[in-house]
Write a protein that holds these residues in place. Structure first.
Motif, PDB file in Angstrom:
ATOM      1  N   LEU A  47      -3.442   5.650 -10.346  1.00 46.90           N
ATOM      2  CA  LEU A  47      -1.683   5.676 -10.987  1.00 46.90           C
ATOM      3  C   LEU A  47      -1.554   4.217 -10.576  1.00 46.90           C
ATOM      4  O   LEU A  47      -1.939   3.442  -9.828  1.00 46.90           O
ATOM      5  CB  LEU A  47      -1.945   6.946  -9.728  1.00 46.90           C
ATOM      6  N   ASP A  48       0.347   4.294 -10.482  1.00 44.20           N
ATOM      7  CA  ASP A  48       1.182   2.988 -10.040  1.00 44.20           C
ATOM      8  C   ASP A  48       1.955   3.620  -8.841  1.00 44.20           C
ATOM      9  O   ASP A  48       2.043   4.509  -9.348  1.00 44.20           O
ATOM     10  CB  ASP A  48       1.607   2.718 -11.455  1.00 44.20           C
ATOM     11  N   TYR A  49       2.163   3.302  -7.535  1.00 41.31           N
ATOM     12  CA  TYR A  49       2.464   3.320  -6.031  1.00 41.31           C
ATOM     13  C   TYR A  49       3.173   2.239  -5.894  1.00 41.31           C
ATOM     14  O   TYR A  49       2.043   1.482  -5.273  1.00 41.31           O
ATOM     15  CB  TYR A  49       1.246   4.254  -5.661  1.00 41.31           C
ATOM     16  N   LYS A  50       4.678   2.460  -5.628  1.00 42.37           N
ATOM     17  CA  LYS A  50       5.218   1.166  -4.968  1.00 42.37           C
ATOM     18  C   LYS A  50       5.247   0.589  -5.662  1.00 42.37           C
ATOM     19  O   LYS A  50       5.096  -0.863  -5.168  1.00 42.37           O
ATOM     20  CB  LYS A  50       5.206   1.578  -3.627  1.00 42.37           C
ATOM     21  N   GLY A  51       4.807   0.191  -6.915  1.00 46.66           N
ATOM     22  CA  GLY A  51       4.928  -1.075  -7.292  1.00 46.66           C
ATOM     23  C   GLY A  51       3.687  -1.691  -7.701  1.00 46.66           C
ATOM     24  O   GLY A  51       2.894  -3.246  -8.025  1.00 46.66           O
ATOM     25  N   LYS A  52       1.759  -0.821  -7.486  1.00 49.00           N
ATOM     26  CA  LYS A  52       1.142  -1.653  -7.351  1.00 49.00           C
ATOM     27  C   LYS A  52       0.107  -0.370  -8.171  1.00 49.00           C
ATOM     28  O   LYS A  52       0.323   0.480  -8.120  1.00 49.00           O
ATOM     29  CB  LYS A  52       0.551  -1.749  -5.961  1.00 49.00           C
ATOM     30  N   LYS A  53      -0.902  -1.338  -9.100  1.00 47.65           N
ATOM     31  CA  LYS A  53      -1.770  -0.068  -8.815  1.00 47.65           C
ATOM     32  C   LYS A  53      -2.995  -0.209  -8.263  1.00 47.65           C
ATOM     33  O   LYS A  53      -3.585  -0.615  -8.043  1.00 47.65           O
ATOM     34  CB  LYS A  53      -2.385  -0.835 -10.249  1.00 47.65           C
ATOM     35  N   ILE A  54      -3.231   1.833  -8.305  1.00 42.78           N
ATOM     36  CA  ILE A  54      -4.244   2.051  -6.894  1.00 42.78           C
ATOM     37  C   ILE A  54      -5.331   2.611  -7.968  1.00 42.78           C
ATOM     38  O   ILE A  54      -4.741   3.533  -9.075  1.00 42.78           O
ATOM     39  CB  ILE A  54      -3.698   2.796  -6.037  1.00 42.78           C
ATOM     40  N   LYS A  55      -6.219   3.066  -8.123  1.00 39.17           N
ATOM     41  CA  LYS A  55      -7.902   2.932  -8.472  1.00 39.17           C
ATOM     42  C   LYS A  55      -8.570   3.972  -7.108  1.00 39.17           C
ATOM     43  O   LYS A  55      -9.130   2.953  -6.764  1.00 39.17           O
ATOM     44  CB  LYS A  55      -8.454   2.431  -9.538  1.00 39.17           C
ATOM     45  N   GLY A  56      -8.762   4.955  -7.792  1.00 43.19           N
ATOM     46  CA  GLY A  56     -10.167   5.477  -6.678  1.00 43.19           C
ATOM     47  C   GLY A  56     -11.189   6.369  -7.153  1.00 43.19           C
ATOM     48  O   GLY A  56     -10.780   6.847  -7.805  1.00 43.19           O
ATOM     49  N   ALA A 119      -5.756   4.840  -0.048  1.00 39.26           N
ATOM     50  CA  ALA A 119      -4.779   4.392  -0.533  1.00 39.26           C
ATOM     51  C   ALA A 119      -3.724   3.952  -0.410  1.00 39.26           C
ATOM     52  O   ALA A 119      -2.714   2.928  -0.740  1.00 39.26           O
ATOM     53  CB  ALA A 119      -5.295   4.465  -2.116  1.00 39.26           C
ATOM     54  N   GLN A 120      -3.422   4.711  -1.188  1.00 35.89           N
ATOM     55  CA  GLN A 120      -1.650   5.157  -0.837  1.00 35.89           C
ATOM     56  C   GLN A 120      -0.754   4.328   0.191  1.00 35.89           C
ATOM     57  O   GLN A 120      -0.258   3.598   0.464  1.00 35.89           O
ATOM     58  CB  GLN A 120      -0.685   6.428  -0.813  1.00 35.89           C
ATOM     59  N   LYS A 121      -1.142   4.858   1.575  1.00 37.71           N
ATOM     60  CA  LYS A 121      -1.212   4.163   2.936  1.00 37.71           C
ATOM     61  C   LYS A 121      -1.623   3.172   2.440  1.00 37.71           C
ATOM     62  O   LYS A 121      -0.747   2.255   3.820  1.00 37.71           O
ATOM     63  CB  LYS A 121      -1.995   4.938   3.727  1.00 37.71           C
ATOM     64  N   ALA A 122      -2.511   2.412   2.044  1.00 41.61           N
ATOM     65  CA  ALA A 122      -2.789   1.388   2.117  1.00 41.61           C
ATOM     66  C   ALA A 122      -1.708   0.340   1.440  1.00 41.61           C
ATOM     67  O   ALA A 122      -1.238  -0.585   2.286  1.00 41.61           O
ATOM     68  CB  ALA A 122      -3.844   0.494   2.019  1.00 41.61           C
ATOM     69  N   VAL A 123      -0.933   0.843   0.665  1.00 41.05           N
ATOM     70  CA  VAL A 123      -0.288   0.070   0.018  1.00 41.05           C
ATOM     71  C   VAL A 123       0.902   0.478   0.784  1.00 41.05           C
ATOM     72  O   VAL A 123       2.162  -1.164   0.639  1.00 41.05           O
ATOM     73  CB  VAL A 123       0.566   0.820  -1.306  1.00 41.05           C
ATOM     74  N   ASP A 124       1.244   0.880   1.506  1.00 39.42           N
ATOM     75  CA  ASP A 124       2.282   1.781   2.208  1.00 39.42           C
ATOM     76  C   ASP A 124       2.311   0.435   3.205  1.00 39.42           C
ATOM     77  O   ASP A 124       3.280  -0.768   3.546  1.00 39.42           O
ATOM     78  CB  ASP A 124       3.034   2.840   3.075  1.00 39.42           C
TER      79      ASP A 124
END
Length: 143
Positions: A47-56, A119-124
């Motif tokens: 998914l896209d989260y805060k402008g970054k594509k994250i995949k797990g 992954a979301q925390k890492a983006v944060d």
């Protein structure tokens, strides 16, 4: 002993153990049969989260879950933590270099989204920055 002290002392002991284990792993040629990927897990995400594509992707059998942020690998490690100070029971959690002191519980029931939360925390934590190649280097803590 509180949880923070437990994590701190466990991490220090694990780093020493992991260093010795890591040297032995460097000499092992090829992939072991247990390193082969397993079937898709319904907790996997992209998914896209805060402008970054994250995949797990989850790999429960080998305890080698994978996270990428904008296509760059973020090393993730699964570990067992005490469920409570006075209990022998444990919980499964995941950490990364960016969430090292904030483990996210990971299971197939109440904490199904643990890898996604990591992954979301890492983006944060990254904000506008991108992962460096060092973020993708695997490391073990006393396995």
């Amino acid at each position: 002993m509180n949880r923070r002290d437990l994590l701190r002392y466990s991490a220090a002991a694990a780093v020493a153990t992991a260093t010795a284990a890591g040297v032995a792993n460097l000499a092992a040629p090829g992939l072991a049969a247990s390193d082969k990927p397993t079937a898709k897990d319904d907790r996997d995400f992209e998914l896209d989260y805060k402008g970054k594509k994250i995949k797990g992707t989850h790999d429960k059998a080998n305890k080698k879950h994978k996270v990428t942020i904008n296509g760059k690998k973020l090393a993730v490690m699964e570990l067992e933590l005490p469920a409570a100070e006075d209990s022998a029971a444990t919980i499964t959690a995941v950490i990364s270099a960016l969430t090292h002191y904030e483990p996210f519980q990971l299971d197939e029931k109440d904490n199904r989204q643990g890898l996604k939360k990591l992954a979301q925390k890492a983006v944060d934590v990254l904000g506008d920055e991108e992962l460096t190649p060092l973020a993708g280097e695997d490391h073990e803590h006393g396995r």
